[in-house]
Design a protein around this motif. Structure first.
Motif, PDB file in Angstrom:
ATOM      1  N   VAL A 137       0.844  -1.196   0.000  1.00  0.00           N
ATOM      2  CA  VAL A 137       0.000   0.000   0.000  1.00  0.00           C
ATOM      3  C   VAL A 137       0.879   1.244   0.000  1.00  0.00           C
ATOM      4  CG1 VAL A 137      -1.807   1.263   1.243  1.00  0.00           C
ATOM      5  CG2 VAL A 137      -1.809  -1.237   1.255  1.00  0.00           C
ATOM      6  N   SER A 138       0.574   2.192  -0.893  1.00  0.00           N
ATOM      7  CA  SER A 138       1.362   3.421  -0.998  1.00  0.00           C
ATOM      8  C   SER A 138       0.959   4.417   0.082  1.00  0.00           C
ATOM      9  CB  SER A 138       1.175   4.050  -2.378  1.00  0.00           C
ATOM     10  OG  SER A 138      -0.174   4.441  -2.563  1.00  0.00           O
ATOM     11  N   SER A 139       1.839   5.373   0.345  1.00  0.00           N
ATOM     12  CA  SER A 139       1.628   6.321   1.437  1.00  0.00           C
ATOM     13  C   SER A 139       0.460   7.266   1.187  1.00  0.00           C
ATOM     14  CB  SER A 139       2.906   7.126   1.685  1.00  0.00           C
ATOM     15  OG  SER A 139       3.265   7.860   0.521  1.00  0.00           O
ATOM     16  N   ASP A 140       0.042   7.435  -0.077  1.00  0.00           N
ATOM     17  CA  ASP A 140      -1.075   8.333  -0.384  1.00  0.00           C
ATOM     18  C   ASP A 140      -2.398   7.583  -0.558  1.00  0.00           C
ATOM     19  OD1 ASP A 140      -0.458   7.046  -2.754  1.00  0.00           O
ATOM     20  OD2 ASP A 140      -0.571   8.842  -3.995  1.00  0.00           O
ATOM     21  N   ALA A 141      -2.439   6.317  -0.157  1.00  0.00           N
ATOM     22  CA  ALA A 141      -3.660   5.518  -0.285  1.00  0.00           C
ATOM     23  C   ALA A 141      -4.719   5.991   0.707  1.00  0.00           C
ATOM     24  CB  ALA A 141      -3.344   4.044  -0.032  1.00  0.00           C
ATOM     25  N   ASP A 142      -5.992   5.831   0.330  1.00  0.00           N
ATOM     26  CA  ASP A 142      -7.106   6.066   1.240  1.00  0.00           C
ATOM     27  C   ASP A 142      -7.256   4.841   2.145  1.00  0.00           C
ATOM     28  OD1 ASP A 142      -8.281   8.639   0.582  1.00  0.00           O
ATOM     29  OD2 ASP A 142      -8.750   7.764  -1.363  1.00  0.00           O
ATOM     30  N   ILE A 143      -7.028   5.022   3.451  1.00  0.00           N
ATOM     31  CA  ILE A 143      -7.026   3.910   4.395  1.00  0.00           C
ATOM     32  C   ILE A 143      -8.130   4.112   5.421  1.00  0.00           C
ATOM     33  CG2 ILE A 143      -5.675   2.651   6.115  1.00  0.00           C
ATOM     34  CD1 ILE A 143      -3.152   3.600   4.675  1.00  0.00           C
ATOM     35  N   LEU A 144      -8.874   3.051   5.687  1.00  0.00           N
ATOM     36  CA  LEU A 144      -9.970   3.086   6.655  1.00  0.00           C
ATOM     37  C   LEU A 144      -9.690   2.104   7.780  1.00  0.00           C
ATOM     38  CD1 LEU A 144     -12.809   4.028   7.483  1.00  0.00           C
ATOM     39  CD2 LEU A 144     -13.729   2.150   6.096  1.00  0.00           C
ATOM     40  N   ASP A 145      -9.678   2.612   9.008  1.00  0.00           N
ATOM     41  CA  ASP A 145      -9.525   1.783  10.199  1.00  0.00           C
ATOM     42  C   ASP A 145     -10.918   1.498  10.752  1.00  0.00           C
ATOM     43  OD1 ASP A 145      -8.664   0.444  12.425  1.00  0.00           O
ATOM     44  OD2 ASP A 145      -7.755   2.178  13.406  1.00  0.00           O
ATOM     45  N   VAL A 146     -11.369   0.261  10.597  1.00  0.00           N
ATOM     46  CA  VAL A 146     -12.724  -0.132  10.980  1.00  0.00           C
ATOM     47  C   VAL A 146     -12.712  -0.604  12.432  1.00  0.00           C
ATOM     48  CG1 VAL A 146     -14.659  -1.657  10.456  1.00  0.00           C
ATOM     49  CG2 VAL A 146     -13.221  -0.790   8.597  1.00  0.00           C
ATOM     50  N   GLY A 147     -13.539   0.024  13.268  1.00  0.00           N
ATOM     51  CA  GLY A 147     -13.473  -0.244  14.695  1.00  0.00           C
ATOM     52  C   GLY A 147     -12.205   0.355  15.270  1.00  0.00           C
ATOM     53  N   CYS A 148     -11.999   1.649  15.017  1.00  0.00           N
ATOM     54  CA  CYS A 148     -10.702   2.289  15.280  1.00  0.00           C
ATOM     55  C   CYS A 148     -10.458   2.574  16.754  1.00  0.00           C
ATOM     56  CB  CYS A 148     -10.579   3.573  14.475  1.00  0.00           C
ATOM     57  SG  CYS A 148     -11.774   4.857  14.925  1.00  0.00           S
ATOM     58  N   GLY A 149     -11.457   2.378  17.608  1.00  0.00           N
ATOM     59  CA  GLY A 149     -11.252   2.595  19.036  1.00  0.00           C
ATOM     60  C   GLY A 149     -10.846   4.018  19.338  1.00  0.00           C
ATOM     61  N   TYR A 150      -9.773   4.184  20.109  1.00  0.00           N
ATOM     62  CA  TYR A 150      -9.316   5.520  20.486  1.00  0.00           C
ATOM     63  C   TYR A 150      -8.218   6.042  19.553  1.00  0.00           C
ATOM     64  CZ  TYR A 150      -5.778   2.688  22.955  1.00  0.00           C
ATOM     65  OH  TYR A 150      -4.798   1.776  23.274  1.00  0.00           O
ATOM     66  N   GLY A 151      -8.052   5.408  18.389  1.00  0.00           N
ATOM     67  CA  GLY A 151      -7.183   5.950  17.357  1.00  0.00           C
ATOM     68  C   GLY A 151      -5.746   5.473  17.370  1.00  0.00           C
ATOM     69  N   ARG A 152      -5.459   4.424  18.129  1.00  0.00           N
ATOM     70  CA  ARG A 152      -4.075   3.936  18.239  1.00  0.00           C
ATOM     71  C   ARG A 152      -3.493   3.588  16.877  1.00  0.00           C
ATOM     72  NH1 ARG A 152      -1.448  -1.373  19.058  1.00  0.00           N
ATOM     73  NH2 ARG A 152      -3.454  -2.337  18.619  1.00  0.00           N
ATOM     74  N   VAL A 153      -4.214   2.798  16.077  1.00  0.00           N
ATOM     75  CA  VAL A 153      -3.698   2.374  14.773  1.00  0.00           C
ATOM     76  C   VAL A 153      -3.664   3.539  13.797  1.00  0.00           C
ATOM     77  CG1 VAL A 153      -4.112   0.852  12.805  1.00  0.00           C
ATOM     78  CG2 VAL A 153      -4.402  -0.013  15.129  1.00  0.00           C
ATOM     79  N   MET A 154      -4.661   4.411  13.861  1.00  0.00           N
ATOM     80  CA  MET A 154      -4.661   5.590  12.990  1.00  0.00           C
ATOM     81  C   MET A 154      -3.419   6.440  13.223  1.00  0.00           C
ATOM     82  SD  MET A 154      -8.683   6.687  13.300  1.00  0.00           S
ATOM     83  CE  MET A 154      -8.560   8.039  12.125  1.00  0.00           C
ATOM     84  N   ARG A 155      -3.086   6.679  14.496  1.00  0.00           N
ATOM     85  CA  ARG A 155      -1.878   7.456  14.795  1.00  0.00           C
ATOM     86  C   ARG A 155      -0.625   6.719  14.322  1.00  0.00           C
ATOM     87  NH1 ARG A 155      -5.054   8.822  19.332  1.00  0.00           N
ATOM     88  NH2 ARG A 155      -4.273   7.056  20.534  1.00  0.00           N
ATOM     89  N   GLY A 156      -0.634   5.389  14.446  1.00  0.00           N
ATOM     90  CA  GLY A 156       0.494   4.613  13.960  1.00  0.00           C
ATOM     91  C   GLY A 156       0.676   4.733  12.456  1.00  0.00           C
ATOM     92  N   LEU A 157      -0.429   4.687  11.719  1.00  0.00           N
ATOM     93  CA  LEU A 157      -0.360   4.822  10.261  1.00  0.00           C
ATOM     94  C   LEU A 157       0.175   6.200   9.867  1.00  0.00           C
ATOM     95  CD1 LEU A 157      -3.741   3.104   9.399  1.00  0.00           C
ATOM     96  CD2 LEU A 157      -1.529   2.403   8.488  1.00  0.00           C
ATOM     97  N   ILE A 158      -0.308   7.234  10.532  1.00  0.00           N
ATOM     98  CA  ILE A 158       0.171   8.584  10.231  1.00  0.00           C
ATOM     99  C   ILE A 158       1.655   8.698  10.562  1.00  0.00           C
ATOM    100  CG2 ILE A 158      -0.032  11.005  10.906  1.00  0.00           C
ATOM    101  CD1 ILE A 158      -3.085  10.408  11.287  1.00  0.00           C
ATOM    102  N   GLY A 159       2.070   8.101  11.657  1.00  0.00           N
ATOM    103  CA  GLY A 159       3.475   8.103  12.018  1.00  0.00           C
ATOM    104  C   GLY A 159       4.353   7.369  11.020  1.00  0.00           C
ATOM    105  N   GLU A 160       3.756   6.412  10.300  1.00  0.00           N
ATOM    106  CA  GLU A 160       4.490   5.659   9.278  1.00  0.00           C
ATOM    107  C   GLU A 160       4.459   6.355   7.921  1.00  0.00           C
ATOM    108  OE1 GLU A 160       6.279   2.885   9.463  1.00  0.00           O
ATOM    109  OE2 GLU A 160       6.002   2.658  11.634  1.00  0.00           O
TER     110      GLU A 160
END
Length: 214
Positions: free
Chosen positions: A34-57
């Motif tokens: 997956v490229s860095s400019d892809a549209d990514i959806l975190d399903v059941g994202c909770g308090y955003g842990r994975v979302m912040r991880g993706l942005i950090g990556e």
């Protein structure tokens, strides 16, 4: 988090919303597909842990959906810049074939019923573009005495081996290889590896991570 509102326990609005989730995400493996400019959806994202991880990556277009109002509020309190939407009645509020990749990190374990799990997978399939990538972390059946005892005990109450209850009223599930194969049948496997995770309650448990393509 469970995505079906009819089965959505008060646990996730109360004690569950205070938990810190712990399963590690294999970002290096995900970035192979997956490229860095892809549209990514975190399903059941909770308090955003994975979302912040993706942005950090380095991923720049990250969105989340979460049914728990308490977890969404926790996310907003911690990271108001994150894009999160409510998820109601098990329907992901995105158009067909509108995202490049989707994450389900310790989500299926929170959905005990087969029909609700199937709905989640069908919804994820619907919103993914052709060739879109799915990433999953989740938990497998264990063979230690503690887990065997509670699988047997709660099977009598819930009718399915692997379902169990935790303190505070949460209902979770560990999965057989056969059930995971059924859930992933819509996708073509890219990577599928078994691992050992630490749960949100600090216990060791069998698990897996999976990367597949629509």
């Amino acid at each position: 988090m469970t995505l079906d509102s009819s089965n959505y326990s008060e646990y996730w609005e109360e004690k569950g919303s205070l938990k810190n989730f712990s399963t590690p995400v294999q970002f290096d493996e995900f970035k192979k597909y997956v490229s860095s400019d892809a549209d990514i959806l975190d399903v059941g994202c909770g308090y955003g842990r994975v979302m912040r991880g993706l942005i950090g990556e380095g991923f720049t277009r990250v969105k989340g959906v979460e049914p728990s109002a308490a977890l969404r509020q926790r996310l907003m309190d911690d990271s108001r810049e994150l894009d999160v939407q409510p998820l109601e009645n098990g329907i992901i509020p995105f158009k067909d074939q509108s995202v490049d990749a989707a994450f389900l990190v310790a989500v299926l374990t929170c959905i005990p019923d087969n029909k609700d799990q199937d709905q989640v997978m069908n919804e994820v399939y619907r919103v993914l573009k052709p060739g879109g990538v799915l990433y999953i972390n989740d938990f497998m059946l264990n063979t230690d005495e503690r887990n065997l005892e509670r699988y047997d005990h709660f099977q009598k109450l819930h009718g399915t081996y692997g379902i169990f209850e935790i303190e505070g009223g949460g209902i979770l599930r560990h999965f057989s290889d056969e059930r995971i194969k059924e859930l992933l049948s819509l996708f073509t496997v890219l990577e599928h590896k078994k691992v050992v995770y630490t749960t949100m309650n600090g216990n060791r448990a069998n698990g897996f991570y999976y990367i597949g393509r629509k």
